[in-house]
Write a protein that holds these residues in place. Structure first.
Motif, PDB file in Angstrom:
ATOM      1  N   ALA A  78       0.830  -1.209   0.000  1.00  0.00           N
ATOM      2  CA  ALA A  78       0.000   0.000   0.000  1.00  0.00           C
ATOM      3  C   ALA A  78       0.862   1.256   0.000  1.00  0.00           C
ATOM      4  N   ALA A  79       1.962   1.221   0.741  1.00  0.00           N
ATOM      5  CA  ALA A  79       2.852   2.384   0.785  1.00  0.00           C
ATOM      6  C   ALA A  79       3.493   2.632  -0.573  1.00  0.00           C
ATOM      7  N   ILE A  80       3.879   1.564  -1.245  1.00  0.00           N
ATOM      8  CA  ILE A  80       4.477   1.708  -2.578  1.00  0.00           C
ATOM      9  C   ILE A  80       3.443   2.225  -3.569  1.00  0.00           C
ATOM     10  N   GLU A  81       2.239   1.669  -3.490  1.00  0.00           N
ATOM     11  CA  GLU A  81       1.181   2.070  -4.419  1.00  0.00           C
ATOM     12  C   GLU A  81       0.775   3.524  -4.212  1.00  0.00           C
ATOM     13  N   ALA A  82       0.809   3.985  -2.960  1.00  0.00           N
ATOM     14  CA  ALA A  82       0.399   5.356  -2.657  1.00  0.00           C
ATOM     15  C   ALA A  82       1.451   6.382  -3.065  1.00  0.00           C
ATOM     16  N   SER A  83       2.674   5.933  -3.249  1.00  0.00           N
ATOM     17  CA  SER A  83       3.749   6.847  -3.623  1.00  0.00           C
ATOM     18  C   SER A  83       3.819   6.998  -5.140  1.00  0.00           C
ATOM     19  N   HIS A  84       4.495   8.032  -5.569  1.00  0.00           N
ATOM     20  CA  HIS A  84       4.678   8.263  -7.005  1.00  0.00           C
ATOM     21  C   HIS A  84       6.166   8.402  -7.323  1.00  0.00           C
ATOM     22  N   CYS A  85       6.976   7.648  -6.592  1.00  0.00           N
ATOM     23  CA  CYS A  85       8.418   7.736  -6.782  1.00  0.00           C
ATOM     24  C   CYS A  85       8.822   7.115  -8.119  1.00  0.00           C
ATOM     25  N   GLN A  86       9.944   7.537  -8.624  1.00  0.00           N
ATOM     26  CA  GLN A  86      10.418   7.035  -9.908  1.00  0.00           C
ATOM     27  C   GLN A  86      10.744   5.543  -9.850  1.00  0.00           C
ATOM     28  N   GLU A  87      11.146   5.080  -8.677  1.00  0.00           N
ATOM     29  CA  GLU A  87      11.544   3.681  -8.525  1.00  0.00           C
ATOM     30  C   GLU A  87      10.399   2.773  -8.102  1.00  0.00           C
ATOM     31  N   CYS A  88       9.192   3.325  -7.965  1.00  0.00           N
ATOM     32  CA  CYS A  88       8.097   2.559  -7.372  1.00  0.00           C
ATOM     33  C   CYS A  88       7.726   1.317  -8.186  1.00  0.00           C
ATOM     34  N   ALA A  89       7.807   1.410  -9.501  1.00  0.00           N
ATOM     35  CA  ALA A  89       7.472   0.247 -10.327  1.00  0.00           C
ATOM     36  C   ALA A  89       8.416  -0.908 -10.016  1.00  0.00           C
ATOM     37  N   ALA A  90       9.711  -0.590  -9.912  1.00  0.00           N
ATOM     38  CA  ALA A  90      10.699  -1.625  -9.588  1.00  0.00           C
ATOM     39  C   ALA A  90      10.510  -2.130  -8.163  1.00  0.00           C
ATOM     40  N   LEU A  91      10.180  -1.223  -7.243  1.00  0.00           N
ATOM     41  CA  LEU A  91       9.967  -1.625  -5.854  1.00  0.00           C
ATOM     42  C   LEU A  91       8.758  -2.548  -5.733  1.00  0.00           C
ATOM     43  N   TYR A  92       7.736  -2.277  -6.527  1.00  0.00           N
ATOM     44  CA  TYR A  92       6.541  -3.116  -6.480  1.00  0.00           C
ATOM     45  C   TYR A  92       6.853  -4.522  -6.993  1.00  0.00           C
ATOM     46  N   VAL A  93       7.686  -4.606  -8.020  1.00  0.00           N
ATOM     47  CA  VAL A  93       8.113  -5.916  -8.526  1.00  0.00           C
ATOM     48  C   VAL A  93       8.868  -6.672  -7.436  1.00  0.00           C
ATOM     49  N   THR A  94       9.730  -5.952  -6.724  1.00  0.00           N
ATOM     50  CA  THR A  94      10.488  -6.581  -5.637  1.00  0.00           C
ATOM     51  C   THR A  94       9.560  -7.038  -4.516  1.00  0.00           C
TER      52      THR A  94
END
Length: 260
Positions: A78-94
């Protein structure tokens, strides 16, 4: 304790930047997920020390720990999804990889729990521990992946982040040190040479992290001294003294005579 104080301190100090705050929420959620998944090894180790059928209370404790781990990973998602960081797509995969790896580790442990205790080999038991331990570095990578963006908002926060990260690593390696005894204690046998070496390595890592954390704390005047003292006691003298006591017993040819 210390980690909780650091998280609160960082949150307050960093409230000026919305994006940095969003990145910090991912960092915080990752550290909490590390804590829960690491803690899950406790009831797993306890269950591995039982014969089949594993007592209901052991299964219930393990199920509760798994539910808490799952909840923490949902919070991280949820924290990753709520953020708009440039790395969020990669973080979500992780994060997705974390869930998959954790499911595989649990399946491995569950398979071991179906094997009669007297026929569980050292490799089988140690692999169950290692599979669970391998999940933690994946989650840690998510926390580490946010640090650069957080610091770009306020470089002064770097020391706090490093201390929080060290505290999380210390907690994990201290828990892993205890898990290194699982194979021998669950089988009521003497430690193998390989297990002894792993214990030495883990103990050295705990001492190294404790020293690093104490050094950083000495340069952090706002840090509560009681929190530092408690960390030193739990992960230092008292904790290592108990490890030494168990180690001496587990080296006996007849085994330690205690279970997980």
């Amino acid at each position: 304790m210390l980690l909780a104080w650091l998280v609160l301190h960082q949150w307050q100090a960093f409230s000026r930047s919305d994006q940095a705050l969003s990145d910090f929420e991912i960092f915080r959620a990752a550290l909490l997920a590390m804590e829960k998944v690491s803690a899950e090894r406790g009831p797993m180790n306890a269950a591995l020390g039982e014969d089949v059928p594993v007592p209901a209370q052991r299964i219930a404790a393990l199920r509760k720990a798994r539910e808490e781990s799952d909840a923490s990973l949902r919070d991280l998602d949820a924290a990753i999804e709520a953020s708009h960081c440039q790395e969020c797509a990669a973080l979500y995969v992780t994060a997705t990889h974390t869930i998959t790896t954790l499911a595989e580790a649990r399946k491995h442990a569950d398979d071991v729990l179906l094997v009669p205790r007297q026929t569980r080999s050292p490799e089988l038991l140690n692999n169950a521990v290692n599979h669970m331990a391998n999940v933690i570095p994946i989650i840690a990578g998510i926390a580490d992946g946010t640090i650069e963006d957080i610091v770009s908002g306020d470089a002064a926060i770097l020391d706090d982040l490093q201390m929080a990260r060290l505290a999380a690593a210390l907690r994990e390696h201290a828990g892993l040190l205890g898990s290194r005894f699982t194979g021998a204690l669950a089988s009521d046998r003497q430690l193998t040479e390989q297990e002894q070496q792993r214990i030495f390595n883990s103990e050295g890592r705990v001492e190294q992290l404790r020293t690093l954390l104490a050094s950083h704390a000495g340069n952090h005047p706002a840090l509560a001294p009681e929190a530092v003292r408690r960390v030193g006691m739990v992960y230092g003298e008292a904790g290592l003294a108990y490890v030494t006591k168990v180690y001496r017993r587990a080296k006996r040819p007849t085994g330690a005579g205690i279970t997980t």
